[in-house]
Design an enzyme around this catalytic site. Sequence first.
Site, mmCIF file in Angstrom:
data_model
loop_
_atom_site.group_PDB
_atom_site.id
_atom_site.type_symbol
_atom_site.label_atom_id
_atom_site.label_comp_id
_atom_site.label_asym_id
_atom_site.label_seq_id
_atom_site.Cartn_x
_atom_site.Cartn_y
_atom_site.Cartn_z
ATOM 1 N N ARG A 207 0.924 -1.470 -0.106
ATOM 2 C CA ARG A 207 -0.145 0.087 -0.107
ATOM 3 C C ARG A 207 0.785 1.231 0.252
ATOM 4 N NH1 ARG A 207 -5.100 -1.081 3.796
ATOM 5 N NH2 ARG A 207 -6.183 -2.673 2.407
ATOM 6 N N ASP B 270 -16.103 9.402 8.106
ATOM 7 C CA ASP B 270 -15.231 8.297 7.872
ATOM 8 C C ASP B 270 -13.849 9.057 8.291
ATOM 9 O OD1 ASP B 270 -15.002 5.362 6.660
ATOM 10 O OD2 ASP B 270 -13.263 6.251 6.605
HETATM 11 C C1 SAM Z 1 -14.397 -1.945 5.800
HETATM 12 S S1 SAM Z 1 -14.954 -0.048 5.692
HETATM 13 C C2 SAM Z 1 -16.539 -0.633 6.437
HETATM 14 C C3 SAM Z 1 -17.610 0.444 5.575
HETATM 15 C C4 SAM Z 1 -19.169 0.397 5.867
HETATM 16 N N1 SAM Z 1 -19.627 0.624 7.095
HETATM 17 C C5 SAM Z 1 -19.487 -1.098 5.519
HETATM 18 O O1 SAM Z 1 -19.726 -2.103 6.427
HETATM 19 O O2 SAM Z 1 -19.608 -1.493 4.152
HETATM 20 C C6 SAM Z 1 -14.156 0.261 7.075
HETATM 21 C C7 SAM Z 1 -14.136 1.927 7.116
HETATM 22 O O3 SAM Z 1 -14.035 2.352 8.451
HETATM 23 C C8 SAM Z 1 -13.087 3.552 8.308
HETATM 24 N N2 SAM Z 1 -12.184 3.570 9.446
HETATM 25 C C9 SAM Z 1 -11.146 2.971 10.242
HETATM 26 N N3 SAM Z 1 -10.854 3.482 11.522
HETATM 27 C C10 SAM Z 1 -11.359 4.346 11.483
HETATM 28 C C11 SAM Z 1 -11.610 5.511 12.480
HETATM 29 N N4 SAM Z 1 -10.499 5.568 13.628
HETATM 30 N N5 SAM Z 1 -12.457 6.395 12.501
HETATM 31 C C12 SAM Z 1 -13.401 6.524 11.329
HETATM 32 N N6 SAM Z 1 -13.454 5.650 10.640
HETATM 33 C C13 SAM Z 1 -12.369 4.707 10.478
HETATM 34 C C14 SAM Z 1 -12.195 3.246 7.095
HETATM 35 O O4 SAM Z 1 -11.503 4.520 6.555
HETATM 36 C C15 SAM Z 1 -13.221 2.455 6.391
HETATM 37 O O5 SAM Z 1 -13.743 3.216 5.416
#
Ligand code: SAM
Length: 279
Positions: free
Chosen positions: A39, A142
Amino acid sequence: MQRLDPTLSDEEFSCFKQFILQEAGIDLPASKRSLVQSRLAKRLRRLGVGSYGAYWQLLRKPESQAERQRAVNMLSTNETYFFREPQHFQWLERRALEIQQRGGAVKVWSAACSSGEEPYTIAMVLAETLGMRGNWRVYATDINTKVLGLAKRAVYPTDRVQRTPPLLWQKYFLRGRDEYAGMVRVLPELAKRVEFSSLNLLHCNRFAHADFDIVFLRNVLIYFNEGTKLEVLRKLCSRMREGGHLLIGHSESLHKLNLPLAQEEPSRYRLVCGHGGEG
Ligand SMILES: C[S@@+](CC[C@H](N)C(=O)[O-])C[C@H]1O[C@@H](n2cnc3c(N)ncnc32)[C@H](O)[C@@H]1O
Protein backbone atom coordinates in the site's frame (compact mmCIF):
# COMPACT_ATOMS: atom_id res chain seq x y z
CA MET A 1 16.47 -2.28 -16.17
CA GLN A 2 13.57 -2.86 -13.77
CA ARG A 3 14.01 -1.07 -10.45
CA LEU A 4 13.45 -3.17 -7.31
CA ASP A 5 11.10 -1.73 -4.69
CA PRO A 6 12.54 -1.57 -1.15
CA THR A 7 11.41 -4.13 1.43
CA LEU A 8 9.63 -3.20 4.65
CA SER A 9 11.70 -4.53 7.54
CA ASP A 10 10.12 -5.77 10.80
CA GLU A 11 11.40 -2.67 12.54
CA GLU A 12 9.90 -0.36 9.92
CA PHE A 13 6.62 -2.31 10.03
CA SER A 14 6.42 -1.74 13.78
CA CYS A 15 6.76 2.06 13.24
CA PHE A 16 3.80 2.10 10.82
CA LYS A 17 1.87 -0.29 13.05
CA GLN A 18 2.30 2.10 15.98
CA PHE A 19 1.41 5.06 13.78
CA ILE A 20 -1.93 3.71 12.52
CA LEU A 21 -2.80 2.40 15.98
CA GLN A 22 -2.34 5.85 17.46
CA GLU A 23 -3.95 7.77 14.61
CA ALA A 24 -6.94 5.54 13.86
CA GLY A 25 -7.03 2.74 16.46
CA ILE A 26 -6.34 0.21 13.68
CA ASP A 27 -4.39 -2.70 15.16
CA LEU A 28 -2.41 -4.36 12.36
CA PRO A 29 -1.27 -7.94 13.02
CA ALA A 30 2.20 -9.03 11.81
CA SER A 31 0.49 -10.92 8.97
CA LYS A 32 -0.34 -7.53 7.36
CA ARG A 33 3.31 -6.59 6.77
CA SER A 34 3.25 -7.26 3.02
CA LEU A 35 -0.09 -5.45 2.72
CA VAL A 36 1.43 -2.37 4.36
CA GLN A 37 4.46 -2.63 2.10
CA SER A 38 2.37 -2.78 -1.07
CA ARG A 39 0.00 0.00 0.00
CA LEU A 40 2.88 2.40 0.71
CA ALA A 41 5.15 1.35 -2.20
CA LYS A 42 3.50 3.57 -4.80
CA ARG A 43 3.76 6.61 -2.54
CA LEU A 44 7.47 6.02 -1.94
CA ARG A 45 8.01 5.85 -5.69
CA ARG A 46 5.97 9.00 -6.29
CA LEU A 47 7.96 10.92 -3.64
CA GLY A 48 11.27 9.44 -4.79
CA VAL A 49 11.91 8.19 -1.25
CA GLY A 50 14.32 5.23 -1.27
CA SER A 51 13.26 3.32 1.85
CA TYR A 52 10.34 2.84 4.24
CA GLY A 53 12.58 4.14 7.03
CA ALA A 54 13.08 7.42 5.14
CA TYR A 55 9.32 7.69 4.53
CA TRP A 56 8.74 7.10 8.24
CA GLN A 57 11.14 9.96 9.10
CA LEU A 58 9.23 12.21 6.70
CA LEU A 59 5.91 11.26 8.29
CA ARG A 60 7.16 12.10 11.78
CA LYS A 61 7.96 15.71 10.97
CA PRO A 62 5.52 18.13 12.62
CA GLU A 63 4.88 19.86 9.27
CA SER A 64 3.87 16.53 7.60
CA GLN A 65 0.21 16.68 8.68
CA ALA A 66 -1.11 16.29 5.10
CA GLU A 67 1.23 13.33 4.51
CA ARG A 68 0.04 11.68 7.75
CA GLN A 69 -3.57 11.97 6.53
CA ARG A 70 -2.47 10.43 3.23
CA ALA A 71 -0.83 7.54 5.11
CA VAL A 72 -4.03 6.99 7.13
CA ASN A 73 -5.95 6.89 3.83
CA MET A 74 -3.52 4.32 2.43
CA LEU A 75 -3.52 2.11 5.53
CA SER A 76 -7.28 1.93 6.14
CA THR A 77 -9.38 -0.73 4.40
CA ASN A 78 -12.49 0.58 2.69
CA GLU A 79 -14.33 -2.38 1.21
CA THR A 80 -18.07 -1.73 1.07
CA TYR A 81 -21.07 -2.12 -1.22
CA PHE A 82 -24.72 -1.14 -1.57
CA PHE A 83 -27.18 -3.23 0.47
CA ARG A 84 -24.39 -5.00 2.38
CA GLU A 85 -25.88 -7.26 5.09
CA PRO A 86 -29.45 -6.67 3.85
CA GLN A 87 -31.28 -7.81 7.02
CA HIS A 88 -30.24 -4.53 8.64
CA PHE A 89 -32.11 -2.60 5.96
CA GLN A 90 -35.25 -4.70 6.33
CA TRP A 91 -35.16 -3.93 10.06
CA LEU A 92 -34.46 -0.22 9.33
CA GLU A 93 -37.73 0.00 7.37
CA ARG A 94 -39.75 -1.28 10.32
CA ARG A 95 -37.91 0.81 12.89
CA ALA A 96 -38.18 4.03 10.86
CA LEU A 97 -41.96 3.58 10.69
CA GLU A 98 -42.16 3.05 14.46
CA ILE A 99 -40.17 6.22 15.13
CA GLN A 100 -42.32 8.16 12.68
CA GLN A 101 -45.52 6.89 14.31
CA ARG A 102 -44.28 8.34 17.60
CA GLY A 103 -44.04 11.64 15.77
CA GLY A 104 -40.27 12.01 15.76
CA ALA A 105 -37.59 12.72 13.16
CA VAL A 106 -35.47 9.71 12.22
CA LYS A 107 -31.79 10.50 12.70
CA VAL A 108 -29.30 7.93 11.42
CA TRP A 109 -25.49 7.94 11.52
CA SER A 110 -23.25 5.84 9.30
CA ALA A 111 -20.12 6.12 11.47
CA ALA A 112 -17.55 4.44 9.17
CA CYS A 113 -19.19 5.22 5.85
CA SER A 114 -16.27 4.57 3.47
CA SER A 115 -17.12 5.66 -0.11
CA GLY A 116 -20.82 6.24 0.64
CA GLU A 117 -22.54 3.00 -0.36
CA GLU A 118 -23.83 2.39 3.18
CA PRO A 119 -25.31 5.88 3.86
CA TYR A 120 -26.87 6.05 0.38
CA THR A 121 -28.43 2.62 0.97
CA ILE A 122 -29.85 3.94 4.27
CA ALA A 123 -31.15 7.04 2.46
CA MET A 124 -32.85 4.92 -0.24
CA VAL A 125 -34.60 2.82 2.40
CA LEU A 126 -35.74 5.91 4.34
CA ALA A 127 -36.91 7.67 1.18
CA GLU A 128 -38.92 4.56 0.25
CA THR A 129 -40.39 4.17 3.72
CA LEU A 130 -40.93 7.77 4.86
CA GLY A 131 -40.86 9.65 1.56
CA MET A 132 -38.10 11.66 -0.09
CA ARG A 133 -39.19 14.71 1.88
CA GLY A 134 -39.95 12.80 5.06
CA ASN A 135 -38.71 13.75 8.49
CA TRP A 136 -35.37 11.95 8.36
CA ARG A 137 -31.67 12.75 7.98
CA VAL A 138 -28.54 10.66 7.40
CA TYR A 139 -25.12 11.72 8.72
CA ALA A 140 -22.06 9.91 7.41
CA THR A 141 -18.48 10.10 8.66
CA ASP A 142 -15.14 8.40 8.09
CA ILE A 143 -11.49 9.03 8.92
CA ASN A 144 -10.39 8.48 5.31
CA THR A 145 -10.61 11.75 3.37
CA LYS A 146 -10.04 10.06 0.01
CA VAL A 147 -13.10 7.81 0.25
CA LEU A 148 -15.14 10.73 1.63
CA GLY A 149 -14.35 12.59 -1.60
CA LEU A 150 -15.72 9.64 -3.60
CA ALA A 151 -18.78 9.49 -1.35
CA LYS A 152 -19.61 13.15 -1.92
CA ARG A 153 -19.17 12.72 -5.68
CA ALA A 154 -21.84 9.95 -5.56
CA VAL A 155 -20.75 8.39 -8.87
CA TYR A 156 -20.18 4.60 -8.99
CA PRO A 157 -19.28 2.05 -11.64
CA THR A 158 -22.46 0.17 -12.62
CA ASP A 159 -21.07 -3.18 -11.44
CA ARG A 160 -20.70 -1.75 -7.90
CA VAL A 161 -24.45 -1.20 -7.51
CA GLN A 162 -25.57 -4.67 -8.63
CA ARG A 163 -27.02 -5.70 -5.26
CA THR A 164 -29.51 -2.82 -5.26
CA PRO A 165 -33.09 -4.11 -5.77
CA PRO A 166 -34.10 -3.31 -9.39
CA LEU A 167 -36.96 -0.97 -8.45
CA LEU A 168 -34.72 1.15 -6.25
CA TRP A 169 -32.00 1.04 -8.91
CA GLN A 170 -34.35 2.61 -11.42
CA LYS A 171 -35.61 5.19 -8.97
CA TYR A 172 -32.43 6.37 -7.27
CA PHE A 173 -29.62 6.03 -9.83
CA LEU A 174 -29.07 8.03 -12.99
CA ARG A 175 -27.31 6.16 -15.76
CA GLY A 176 -24.18 7.95 -17.05
CA ARG A 177 -23.59 8.81 -20.70
CA ASP A 178 -20.54 9.70 -22.81
CA GLU A 179 -17.52 9.94 -20.51
CA TYR A 180 -19.73 8.56 -17.69
CA ALA A 181 -20.83 5.49 -19.67
CA GLY A 182 -20.73 2.43 -17.38
CA MET A 183 -21.27 4.65 -14.32
CA VAL A 184 -24.30 5.67 -12.29
CA ARG A 185 -24.94 8.78 -10.19
CA VAL A 186 -27.04 8.78 -7.04
CA LEU A 187 -30.11 10.93 -7.65
CA PRO A 188 -29.06 14.42 -6.43
CA GLU A 189 -32.30 14.86 -4.48
CA LEU A 190 -31.43 11.73 -2.49
CA ALA A 191 -27.72 12.52 -2.19
CA LYS A 192 -28.64 15.88 -0.60
CA ARG A 193 -30.25 14.05 2.31
CA VAL A 194 -26.85 12.65 3.37
CA GLU A 195 -24.39 14.92 5.15
CA PHE A 196 -20.75 13.76 4.95
CA SER A 197 -17.91 14.87 7.20
CA SER A 198 -14.56 13.62 8.32
CA LEU A 199 -14.48 12.18 11.84
CA ASN A 200 -12.12 9.90 13.72
CA LEU A 201 -14.03 7.35 15.79
CA LEU A 202 -11.36 7.74 18.50
CA HIS A 203 -12.83 11.22 19.07
CA CYS A 204 -16.43 10.57 18.09
CA ASN A 205 -17.72 12.07 21.34
CA ARG A 206 -16.78 15.41 19.72
CA PHE A 207 -19.11 14.87 16.75
CA ALA A 208 -21.20 18.01 16.28
CA HIS A 209 -24.41 15.96 16.04
CA ALA A 210 -26.05 13.82 18.72
CA ASP A 211 -29.31 12.12 19.74
CA PHE A 212 -29.08 9.48 17.03
CA ASP A 213 -31.90 6.97 16.79
CA ILE A 214 -29.81 4.50 14.81
CA VAL A 215 -26.04 4.17 14.36
CA PHE A 216 -24.47 1.92 11.74
CA LEU A 217 -20.97 1.00 12.94
CA ARG A 218 -20.36 -1.91 10.62
CA ASN A 219 -17.19 -3.69 9.60
CA VAL A 220 -14.80 -1.34 11.39
CA LEU A 221 -14.64 -2.81 14.91
CA ILE A 222 -12.78 -5.79 13.42
CA TYR A 223 -9.74 -3.53 12.99
CA PHE A 224 -9.70 -2.44 16.65
CA ASN A 225 -8.36 -4.23 19.73
CA GLU A 226 -10.63 -4.75 22.76
CA GLY A 227 -9.41 -1.59 24.55
CA THR A 228 -10.05 0.60 21.49
CA LYS A 229 -13.47 -0.99 20.89
CA LEU A 230 -14.51 -0.15 24.44
CA GLU A 231 -13.20 3.43 24.20
CA VAL A 232 -14.89 4.06 20.83
CA LEU A 233 -18.21 2.51 21.85
CA ARG A 234 -18.40 4.46 25.12
CA LYS A 235 -17.90 7.69 23.18
CA LEU A 236 -20.34 6.64 20.49
CA CYS A 237 -23.04 5.81 23.06
CA SER A 238 -22.79 9.42 24.26
CA ARG A 239 -24.03 10.57 20.83
CA MET A 240 -27.07 8.25 20.85
CA ARG A 241 -30.58 8.85 22.04
CA GLU A 242 -31.70 6.72 25.00
CA GLY A 243 -33.36 3.65 23.47
CA GLY A 244 -31.45 4.22 20.21
CA HIS A 245 -30.04 1.31 18.23
CA LEU A 246 -26.52 0.31 17.23
CA LEU A 247 -25.86 -2.01 14.28
CA ILE A 248 -22.50 -3.75 13.92
CA GLY A 249 -21.17 -6.09 11.20
CA HIS A 250 -22.32 -9.72 11.31
CA SER A 251 -18.77 -10.92 11.92
CA GLU A 252 -18.22 -8.49 14.81
CA SER A 253 -18.95 -8.87 18.50
CA LEU A 254 -19.24 -6.72 21.63
CA HIS A 255 -18.83 -9.79 23.81
CA LYS A 256 -17.70 -9.06 27.39
CA LEU A 257 -17.48 -5.28 26.84
CA ASN A 258 -18.97 -3.35 29.74
CA LEU A 259 -21.34 -1.03 27.89
CA PRO A 260 -24.91 0.23 28.40
CA LEU A 261 -26.05 -1.78 25.37
CA ALA A 262 -28.54 -4.64 25.38
CA GLN A 263 -28.30 -7.16 22.57
CA GLU A 264 -31.55 -7.59 20.58
CA GLU A 265 -30.14 -9.65 17.70
CA PRO A 266 -26.59 -10.92 17.02
CA SER A 267 -25.59 -7.62 15.37
CA ARG A 268 -28.17 -5.24 16.84
CA TYR A 269 -27.99 -3.49 20.22
CA ARG A 270 -30.11 -0.96 22.10
CA LEU A 271 -28.83 1.80 24.40
CA VAL A 272 -30.43 0.95 27.70
CA CYS A 273 -29.71 3.78 30.07
CA GLY A 274 -29.03 7.44 29.44
CA HIS A 275 -25.68 8.51 28.13
CA GLY A 276 -23.62 5.56 29.16
CA GLY A 277 -20.36 6.94 27.82
CA GLU A 278 -18.13 9.96 27.88
CA GLY A 279 -19.66 13.21 26.76
C1 SAM B 1 -14.44 -1.93 5.69
S1 SAM B 1 -15.02 -0.29 5.68
C2 SAM B 1 -16.70 -0.51 6.18
C3 SAM B 1 -17.64 0.40 5.43
C4 SAM B 1 -19.13 0.22 5.75
N1 SAM B 1 -19.42 0.55 7.12
C5 SAM B 1 -19.57 -1.18 5.44
O1 SAM B 1 -19.87 -1.95 6.36
O2 SAM B 1 -19.64 -1.53 4.25
C6 SAM B 1 -14.25 0.35 7.17
C7 SAM B 1 -14.19 1.87 7.22
O3 SAM B 1 -13.81 2.29 8.53
C8 SAM B 1 -13.00 3.44 8.41
N2 SAM B 1 -12.24 3.66 9.65
C9 SAM B 1 -11.21 2.93 10.13
N3 SAM B 1 -10.76 3.47 11.29
C10 SAM B 1 -11.52 4.55 11.53
C11 SAM B 1 -11.53 5.54 12.56
N4 SAM B 1 -10.67 5.51 13.59
N5 SAM B 1 -12.44 6.53 12.48
C12 SAM B 1 -13.33 6.58 11.46
N6 SAM B 1 -13.36 5.69 10.45
C13 SAM B 1 -12.47 4.68 10.49
C14 SAM B 1 -12.14 3.15 7.19
O4 SAM B 1 -11.60 4.32 6.64
C15 SAM B 1 -13.15 2.45 6.27
O5 SAM B 1 -13.74 3.35 5.37
